[in-house]
Design an enzyme around this catalytic site. Structure first.
Site, PDB file in Angstrom:
ATOM      1  N   ASP A 291       0.831  -1.189   0.000  1.00 30.61           N
ATOM      2  CA  ASP A 291       0.000   0.000   0.000  1.00 30.61           C
ATOM      3  C   ASP A 291       0.872   1.248   0.000  1.00 30.61           C
ATOM      4  OD1 ASP A 291      -3.020   0.626   0.280  1.00 30.61           O
ATOM      5  OD2 ASP A 291      -2.068   1.981   1.697  1.00 30.61           O
ATOM      6  N   THR A 292       0.368   2.288   0.607  1.00 31.91           N
ATOM      7  CA  THR A 292       0.980   3.609   0.648  1.00 31.91           C
ATOM      8  C   THR A 292       2.431   3.613   1.112  1.00 31.91           C
ATOM      9  OG1 THR A 292      -1.215   4.392   1.235  1.00 31.91           O
ATOM     10  CG2 THR A 292       0.582   5.915   1.534  1.00 31.91           C
ATOM     11  N   VAL A 293       3.244   4.491   0.524  1.00 33.39           N
ATOM     12  CA  VAL A 293       4.614   4.729   0.997  1.00 33.39           C
ATOM     13  C   VAL A 293       4.659   6.077   1.701  1.00 33.39           C
ATOM     14  CG1 VAL A 293       5.592   3.366  -0.876  1.00 33.39           C
ATOM     15  CG2 VAL A 293       5.371   5.835  -1.155  1.00 33.39           C
TER      16      VAL A 293
END
Length: 386
Positions: free
Chosen positions: A237-239
C-alpha cells in the site's frame, strides 16, 4: 507482538519517554571524538525515517525493497546536509519511493477499473502547519511534487483579487494545475510496469468470472470478497516518510497508487487532511515535535480485519551542561508499527554514513489484521554551543 530494535538506544515500550532514559548513542561517541580533535561546533543535522508500504514483502524482492528505502533516506539526508528544510527533504525521499517500480506509488501503481493510474499524495510542514494534497491525479510521475508545490504556493499568501490558493486538488484539475506550474506530464502507460499490468489483467479476469458465476446478492458478496482478497495484506500500500531538519522542524509525506481495481476518481486516505500524514512542531504548550505517515485502510467499516501500518517520529530539544561548554541538540524517538504481514523501513541521520533498513514481519502463526508489530529506537543529534 511487540518487537524493539536498537538504534542509538532502546525503548522498552513505545510509550516510554526517551528523555527519561537518556540512552547512549553511537552518534554521541562520533561527535565527542571530533569535538576533542577539532574543538569546533557541530551542526545538528537531521533524521529521516521512510517506509515502502505495509503489506507483504517477498523474500525474493527483499533486496529491492531495502535498496529503495536506502536511496530514499540518502536523498533526504543529502537535502538536509545542503541546508534544506524538513519539508523539502521529505519530498525528496518520496520522489525516490514513487520512482521505484516495486512500490504502489507513482511508477508501478495499481491500475483502476479503466486500466489507468490515478494517484493520491499529501505533505505537511510542521513549522507552518501548511498542507498540500492531490487526489486521483493521473499523468504525473511524482504526485508528491504537486502536493509540495501546492503547499509552497499556499505559503506565499492570497492570489490576485484576494482569492484563496488551493491546497487540495483532484483529477483533471490537479493535473492541469501541475503542468501550468512547470511539473511535466507523464502518460499513464509510461508509469505502468509489467507487474502492475499483469496484476490488472489477473484481477479483471477474476471479476469477470465472478460476474458470470453469480447474480444479485451472491454476486455482490463475491465481488466484495474478491476485492478484500486482492487488496489485503498480500498487496503493498501507501509509501511515506517523516523528517526532522537541523532547525528542529518536522515534516511528513505520503503517496499511494490506491486500491487495485478501484473506481476511477476514487480518492484514498493518503490525500485526506489529518489522515494520510501529520506534522506539527513543538509549541509553548507541547515540547515535542511530531510527524506521522500512515499506510493501509484501518477505518473502512466494511472490513473484517484492520490492515495498515504507520511510522512515527517525535523529537525535542535537549541541553547538557558541561564545565566549559553546552551540548545542545535534538533527541529523536522513532517507531514503526503494522498489522500487515510485513513492512519495509529505512532510517538515517545526517551524521550516518549510510542508511539502516529492516523488513519487519509478524511472527509465524499470527493472523494479519489481528496481530500488531511495533519496533523503533531513539537517536541523539548533537551540536556544541560555546
Amino acid at each position: 507482538m511487540i518487537g524493539l530494535s536498537s538504534y542509538a538506544g532502546v525503548m522498552e515500550s513505545p510509550m516510554n519517554s526517551a528523555v527519561e532514559q537518556q540512552p547512549v548513542s553511537p552518534l554521541d561517541n562520533t561527535w565527542k571524538q571530533e569535538t576533542i580533535n577539532n574543538q569546533k561546533p557541530r551542526s545538528v543535522g537531521g533524521f529521516v525515517l521512510v517506509h515502502a508500504g505495509a503489506g507483504y514483502h517477498s523474500e525474493s524482492k527483499a533486496k529491492e525493497y531495502k535498496h529503495v528505502c536506502k536511496r530514499a533516506c540518502q536523498r533526504a539526508v543529502d537535502q538536509l546536509k545542503a541546508g534544506a528544510l524538513a519539508v523539502e527533504a521529505v519530498a525528496a525521499a518520496l520522489v525516490e519511493l514513487e520512482d521505484s517500480p516495486f512500490t504502489n506509488a507513482g511508477t508501478g501503481s495499481n491500475l483502476n477499473l479503466s486500466g489507468e493510474i490515478e494517484c493520491d499524495a499529501s505533505i505537511m510542514d510542521g513549522k507552518s502547519l501548511h498542507f498540500g494534497a492531490v487526489g486521483a491525479i493521473g499523468g504525473i510521475r511524482n504526485p508528491v511534487l504537486v502536493a509540495n508545490r501546492l503547499l509552497s504556493e499556499a505559503q506565499k499568501g492570497k492570489l490576485s483579487a484576494g482569492r484563496i490558493p488551493p491546497c487540495f486538488l483532484v483529477g483533471r484539475g490537479a493535473h492541469d494545475w501541475a503542468v501550468s506550474h512547470g511539473i511535466p506530464p507523464c502518460p499513464s502507460d509510461k508509469m505502468a510496469t509489467k507487474f502492475s499490468l499483469s496484476a490488472y489483467k489477473r484481477n479483471k479476469r477474476k471479476m469477470e468470472l465472478a460476474e458470470k458465476m453469480d447474480t444479485g446478492h451472491n454476486q455482490t458478496k463475491k465481488r466484495r470478497q474478491s476485492s478484500e482478497n486482492e487488496n489485503g495484506s498480500g498487496c503493498l500500500d501507501t509509501v511515506g516518510a517523516v523528517v526532522v531538519d537541523l532547525e528542529g522542524n518536522v515534516a511528513a509525506a505520503v503517496s499511494s497508487g490506491g486500491l487495485a481495481m478501484k473506481h476511477p476518481g476514487r480518492v484514498g486516505q493518503a490525500a485526506h487532511y489529518g489522515c494520510g500524514c501529520w506534522a506539527e512542531n513543538a509549541c509553548n504548550m507541547n515540547p515535542y515535535s511530531t510527524a506521522v505517515s500512515t499506510s493501509g485502510s484501518p477505518f473502512l467499516a466494511s472490513e473484517d480485519r484492520v490492515l495498515g501500518g504507520v511510522i512515527v517520529l517525535r523529537c525535542c530539544t535537549c541541553v547538557d551542561a558541561q564545565p566549559s561548554q553546552s551540548i545542545q541538540g535534538i533527541l529523536v524517538e522513532f517507531l514503526w508499527s503494522h498489522t500487515t504481514e510485513s513492512m519495509c523501513v529505512g532510517y538515517m541521520s545526517a551524521q550516518d554514513s549510510k542508511a539502516k533498513t529492516h523488513i519487519s514481519r509478524l511472527p509465524a502463526g499470527t493472523v494479519p489484521g489481528q496481530s500488531l508489530a511495533i519496533e523503533g529506537g531513539v537517536c541523539r543529534l548533537m551540536a556544541v554551543v560555546e
